[in-house]
Write an enzyme that holds these catalytic residues in place. Structure first.
Site, PDB file in Angstrom:
ATOM      1  N   SER A 170      55.230  42.219  23.612  1.00 26.77           N
ATOM      2  CA  SER A 170      55.438  42.957  24.856  1.00 26.77           C
ATOM      3  C   SER A 170      54.396  44.044  25.114  1.00 26.77           C
ATOM      4  O   SER A 170      54.570  44.844  26.028  1.00 26.77           O
ATOM      5  CB  SER A 170      56.842  43.573  24.921  1.00 26.77           C
ATOM      6  OG  SER A 170      57.811  42.551  24.822  1.00 26.77           O
TER       7      SER A 170
ATOM      8  N   GLN B 129      63.224  31.631  21.759  1.00 27.96           N
ATOM      9  CA  GLN B 129      61.998  32.024  22.454  1.00 27.96           C
ATOM     10  C   GLN B 129      61.854  31.087  23.644  1.00 27.96           C
ATOM     11  O   GLN B 129      61.373  29.967  23.520  1.00 27.96           O
ATOM     12  CB  GLN B 129      60.821  31.956  21.493  1.00 27.96           C
ATOM     13  CG  GLN B 129      61.016  32.844  20.248  1.00 27.96           C
ATOM     14  CD  GLN B 129      60.998  34.335  20.572  1.00 27.96           C
ATOM     15  OE1 GLN B 129      60.016  34.864  21.088  1.00 27.96           O
ATOM     16  NE2 GLN B 129      62.107  35.026  20.276  1.00 27.96           N
TER      17      GLN B 129
ATOM     18  N   GLY C 292      51.206  38.299  20.240  1.00 32.04           N
ATOM     19  CA  GLY C 292      52.659  38.178  20.149  1.00 32.04           C
ATOM     20  C   GLY C 292      53.330  37.774  21.452  1.00 32.04           C
ATOM     21  O   GLY C 292      52.683  37.668  22.504  1.00 32.04           O
ATOM     22  N   HIS C 293      54.626  37.586  21.388  1.00 29.07           N
ATOM     23  CA  HIS C 293      55.362  37.134  22.564  1.00 29.07           C
ATOM     24  C   HIS C 293      55.404  38.196  23.661  1.00 29.07           C
ATOM     25  O   HIS C 293      55.494  39.381  23.390  1.00 29.07           O
ATOM     26  CB  HIS C 293      56.771  36.657  22.217  1.00 29.07           C
ATOM     27  CG  HIS C 293      57.598  37.588  21.402  1.00 29.07           C
ATOM     28  ND1 HIS C 293      58.799  37.212  20.884  1.00 29.07           N
ATOM     29  CD2 HIS C 293      57.400  38.855  21.004  1.00 29.07           C
ATOM     30  CE1 HIS C 293      59.307  38.216  20.216  1.00 29.07           C
ATOM     31  NE2 HIS C 293      58.484  39.220  20.272  1.00 29.07           N
ATOM     32  N   ASN C 294      55.306  37.717  24.894  1.00 26.99           N
ATOM     33  CA  ASN C 294      55.404  38.561  26.100  1.00 26.99           C
ATOM     34  C   ASN C 294      54.209  39.486  26.287  1.00 26.99           C
ATOM     35  O   ASN C 294      54.224  40.344  27.174  1.00 26.99           O
ATOM     36  CB  ASN C 294      56.662  39.424  26.107  1.00 26.99           C
ATOM     37  CG  ASN C 294      57.896  38.620  25.827  1.00 26.99           C
ATOM     38  OD1 ASN C 294      58.057  37.540  26.385  1.00 26.99           O
ATOM     39  ND2 ASN C 294      58.734  39.101  24.954  1.00 26.99           N
TER      40      ASN C 294
END
Lengths: 332, 332, 332
Positions: free
Chosen positions: C257, C196, C237-239
């Site tokens: 995302s 990450q 969450g990520h992004n």
């Protein structure tokens, strides 16, 4: 670090398409990658982005290279290959063995010389910390805990007494392992706390996300087998057993004594009822409620996609009278 | 510690069936118990296990002893009796009064001589810590807090200014009490934070699970009455009032200014809307959404059990057109 | 501090009704206010309480003063005006610049002289702490982090490497920013962790509630724009990208995302699927599941209100056979 595509292809077992002398030194998405960045295509919905990419190269499945305007590394599992190449180009932060002077370690604890113990860490009696373990600042480790070689415990994790953790596990910040399960016997006068006498046992290569909690067993242990991955803010109740390679997404809750098989995918905010079992290879979609045991592999669901509220509301109002209405018709 | 069944029967008010000289020194499940382990039967679904048990003895309801192949202690509430016997056989870890040298305690705080204060604990001005209280490592206690006698605060709990905690409470690791409620006034330019001026008031014998949060009141206080039990990862909003002996399961969320009665059971991931009230003795099943007040005791639900995704999907598609379809038929 | 209504009216741009010499020194609800307490009416459901109030004065919308038995301050946005007056009467706790002697700050970190750093805080290399920032006890700040002027970081927050935080942000206790996202590539043998490599970027005036988590990006960054407010126990969450002024309630989860627009209201325990986008000005009601992108502003829902369990159960049983039953009829 710069590396040629030819070297990456050789090192990670890919077939090379294009110029093997192309240099790569970082990663990027199909849309953002440029210069010396390598990208990947794993999700077919990004295929249009592939055709426009300006990445130095793309990792993808054999057969898709026709759509790739740049060099390509062909791999049967492009996402896993990407993961390995990304780690190769961006190694994890260095491990510096040693114990920070502010750490408070019980005399009876055994900490491997190659372990790294951060500031203000507290480690209890009879606890064993394995080779190359890294423990972040402010972590509290109780008594009689074991943490296997190569595991990484991030800042502010709490690990209660007797917990056993395997090798190469990752515990993200705020995780709590081994707190008491939610066990209370009701009486007229209130609730009697049931002593939680089991422990938490975690296999190898388990990852647990930020602020998640795994309760200790009431009598037997709570067991998480190897290679289980758990997202943030997940709750695992007492005596739960989770089989190897199962993935558990955020806000999922597994109630006491439930048993989940291997290679299951438990979606976000799924609730698993207590005292039931789910067989191997079950996928439960997000926001579903599993009340009864599942003994057949497959995909299961009990949640609805959102609709415009007005439209949804009319259907929901119909639903509230569904049985009544259908019964009336049946009588007609 | 070994003890005879006769002594347990006398001490915990059970009727004895079988040999009173039988020795017991630990507990076990019906399935795992052997040797000197005592077990219990509280959930009828484990009756088959009773017939096969190899426990030294089993605690169960009068009338079930015919199915019990070993000695028995008859009790009207076997689970509560089990809880007390388990605690008797496995006493809680010893309490060692004293203040760890790394604890940082404000000069104006009052800590009872019999309290145990762990490493790296921080205690603010005018805070009072009662007799026999135990505060685990890394706990942060603000100013003007009071913690009643015999309460146990586990590692890394945060208790913000002005919080009042009764006697014999248990706060599990990562709990946050008294953080600001989610109060913001919308304006064209953004959100204006509304000062959260109330506090958190918690009765006696309250248990709060790992990483749960109870927000301070906006103006009046957030109140949790005595003997309330709260599971892990629960969110209690500002100005909420929870009546005595209510149980709140994991991921349940109670929005601002909601009022919950006594002896309610709030299932896992239940959401209670803000500004509503729920009367005494209400059971809400897991994953339900309570939008309006409930003023009649009973069991309430709004969640579905999972189904095979294909089957579920066809029904959900029908649901999306339910009102339209029924209206069309009504017109026919 | 006592202040006259006339002064409050002048300072906060309200029209005064009643005696401008009336003294006010605190705030209260319509029901609890008495003596010198000022209250407000923002939610029409409390109009009956207005008629009975014994507050010294009430802040309300023009046109409602006829129902107000006491003095009034007329404001177009009574709740926002209340928020400002409450802060004026009850200023936030004083800021005391300085570094607690137990704080561990890397030599390469830059901490403004006007910042306040609490006990046992850890700050990593190359991190910059801005003017007037307050960092509570036990906070862990990684390397290369920046925290903008006037931000307040409460006890036990963890901020991982590279995180960027704007000005005047508030992070409540237990927040985790920048932990690894849930990114794993499946293989026959298990899961391969995907590095990450992105970071978390947070704008100005962002508030994040207790024990919430925001994951770092996988490749690109996770971005939370200015004036976003996030409740307790939320997972980002990520992004993910969240647009300015959006509000996210407790237990909401935004999967990797996903992209959320500006001025959205994401209800409690709403789940937003990964890789979808939600346009500006969308309100999703609590407990809904957003599986597909939403590109039209408005209100969306997919959750049901609770019903008596028996009644609910009969309708749910009908739902399970809905498609089958309707198909049969269609064939008739």
């Amino acid at each position: 670090m710069s590396v040629t595509l030819a070297e990456l292809a050789a090192r990670f077992g890919c077939e090379l398409r294009g110029n093997g002398d192309t240099l790569v030194d970082t990663v990027g998405t199909l849309e953002s990658a440029a210069g010396r960045a390598i990208s990947f295509l794993a999700n077919p919905r990004y295929r249009a982005a592939l055709r426009r990419t300006r990445a130095a190269a793309v990792i993808l499945k054999p057969g898709l290279e026709a759509d790739c305007p740049v060099a390509a590394l062909l791999a049967s599992n492009p996402y896993a290959t990407y993961a390995r190449i990304a780690r190769f180009l961006h190694p994890a932060p260095g491990h510096e063995p040693g114990i920070h002077p502010t750490a408070i370690i019980d005399d009876d604890a055994r900490v491997a010389a190659t372990a790294q113990i951060g500031a203000n860490v507290m480690i209890g009696s009879r606890t064993r910390i394995g080779d190359g373990v890294s423990i972040g600042p402010g972590v509290v480790v109780g008594e009689n805990v074991s943490i296997g070689a190569g595991s990484r415990v991030h800042a502010r994790v709490v690990i209660m007494d007797d917990t056993q953790i395997g090798e190469r596990c990752v515990l993200h910040p705020g995780v709590v392992l081994g707190a008491d399960g939610f066990g209370f016997a009701p009486e007229e006068a209130g609730w009697v706390a049931v002593p939680q006498l089991g422990k938490v046992v975690i296999g190898d290569d388990v990852s647990i996300g930020a602020n998640s909690a795994v309760d200790r067993g009431a009598i037997d242990d709570t067991v998480i087998e190897s290679a289980v991955i758990i997202d943030n803010l997940v709750q695992i109740g007492h005596n739960v057993h989770i089989g190897a390679q199962t993935a558990v997404a955020g806000f999922a809750g597994v109630a006491g004594s439930a048993r989940i098989g291997r290679r299951c995918l438990i979606g976000a905010a799924v609730l698993i009822n207590g005292h039931i079992s789910i067989c191997d290879d079950v996928f439960v979609t997000m926001h579903s409620t599993v009340l009864r045991s599942i003994d057949e592999p497959g995909k299961y669901s009990s949640s609805f996609d959102t609709d415009k509220a007005e439209h949804w509301g009319r259907n929901a109002a119909r639903f509230r009278r569904l049985n009544e209405q259908l019964r009336r018709r049946e009588k007609e």
